[in-house]
Write a protein that holds these residues in place. Structure first.
Motif, PDB file in Angstrom:
ATOM      1  N   TYR A   5       0.831  -1.200   0.000  1.00  0.00           N
ATOM      2  CA  TYR A   5       0.000   0.000   0.000  1.00  0.00           C
ATOM      3  C   TYR A   5       0.864   1.248   0.000  1.00  0.00           C
ATOM      4  N   SER A   9      -5.462   5.623  -2.818  1.00  0.00           N
ATOM      5  CA  SER A   9      -5.927   4.435  -3.555  1.00  0.00           C
ATOM      6  C   SER A   9      -4.810   3.832  -4.376  1.00  0.00           C
ATOM      7  N   ILE A 161     -10.433  -4.713  -2.984  1.00  0.00           N
ATOM      8  CA  ILE A 161      -9.961  -3.401  -2.553  1.00  0.00           C
ATOM      9  C   ILE A 161     -11.095  -2.414  -2.798  1.00  0.00           C
ATOM     10  N   VAL A 190      -9.367   1.533   1.015  1.00  0.00           N
ATOM     11  CA  VAL A 190      -8.577   2.607   0.408  1.00  0.00           C
ATOM     12  C   VAL A 190      -9.435   3.873   0.335  1.00  0.00           C
ATOM     13  N   HIS A 191      -8.824   4.938  -0.151  1.00  0.00           N
ATOM     14  CA  HIS A 191      -9.499   6.228  -0.359  1.00  0.00           C
ATOM     15  C   HIS A 191     -10.104   6.757   0.941  1.00  0.00           C
TER      16      HIS A 191
END
Length: 227
Positions: A5, A9, A161, A190-191
């Motif tokens: 990561y 994103s 994801i 994410v985000h």
């Protein structure tokens, strides 16, 4: 499959000896400073969900440095050619392609898409990536949509994801509902947290997924884990 990561994103999936980089936004992410640098990220492929700057900001420079093949919708692919990136493969919603190392199927994402120069960014998309190591789904920026019920008809997912930050995309509760629709227990969030609009309560987010029998993984920037 191994996931690293890079914040927001942006992440890399290593599979079959290849590195697939998604939605590179590193240089302008304040949370990533001192943890990862775009200049050190390697990629064999770069897959872009849509054209917003917080998903493509480092894509041109990384593509030119690494020679990675850029996979994106038609409009983004054409824009990249104008930036001097020739190794591109255009796709669009509903299509799939076998790249040898993996197959990509493009699926619906409910969002918007505009390139940094203000030109039309084409359809936003999500992706199902499959090979002999398994399958995963990256939704891209999206709202919860009933189209997600189609995902398990196309692939048995090892992990997915999904955005959880709300305001611009699904929140954690909607993302948990998505996890149920796609029949996937292992979810990487994410985000979230990058900007003030998308700060999340991590404990509440985890509880939303627990309610549907799924596990939410919130990786630290620079963290790698196997799925």
């Amino acid at each position: 499959m191994q996931v690293t990561y890079y914040g927001h994103s942006c992440f890399t999936v290593s599979t079959n000896g290849k590195k697939i980089l998604f939605d590179p936004f590193i240089t302008y992410n304040e949370l990533a400073k001192g943890k990862v640098a775009a200049e050190t990220v390697e990629a064999d492929y770069i897959i872009l969900s849509h054209a917003h700057v917080d998903h493509i900001a480092d894509a041109v420079s990384i593509a030119k440095r690494t020679g990675a093949k850029v996979v994106a919708n038609w409009e983004i692919a054409e824009w990249f050619k104008k930036q001097g990136v020739e190794n591109v493969h255009p796709m669009n919603t509903g299509g799939k392609w076998n790249f040898g190392d993996f197959t990509v199927k493009c699926v619906v994402a409910q969002h918007s898409s505009g390139l940094p120069d203000g030109s039309y960014g084409g359809n936003p998309m999500g992706f199902i990536i499959s090979n002999n190591e398994g399958s995963f789904y990256y939704s891209g920026d999206t709202a919860l949509t009933l189209d997600m019920q189609l995902i398990p008809t196309w692939a048995k997912l090892n992990f997915a994801i999904l955005p959880i930050g709300d305001n611009f995309t699904m929140d954690a509760t909607d993302a948990a509902a998505c996890a149920k629709m796609i029949d996937c227990k292992e979810i990487m969030g994410v985000h979230y947290d990058t900007f003030g609009f998308i700060k999340v309560d991590a404990q509440a987010a985890n509880q939303a997924f627990e309610k549907v029998g799924a596990k939410l993984h919130l990786l630290e920037i620079g963290e790698t884990r196997n799925f």
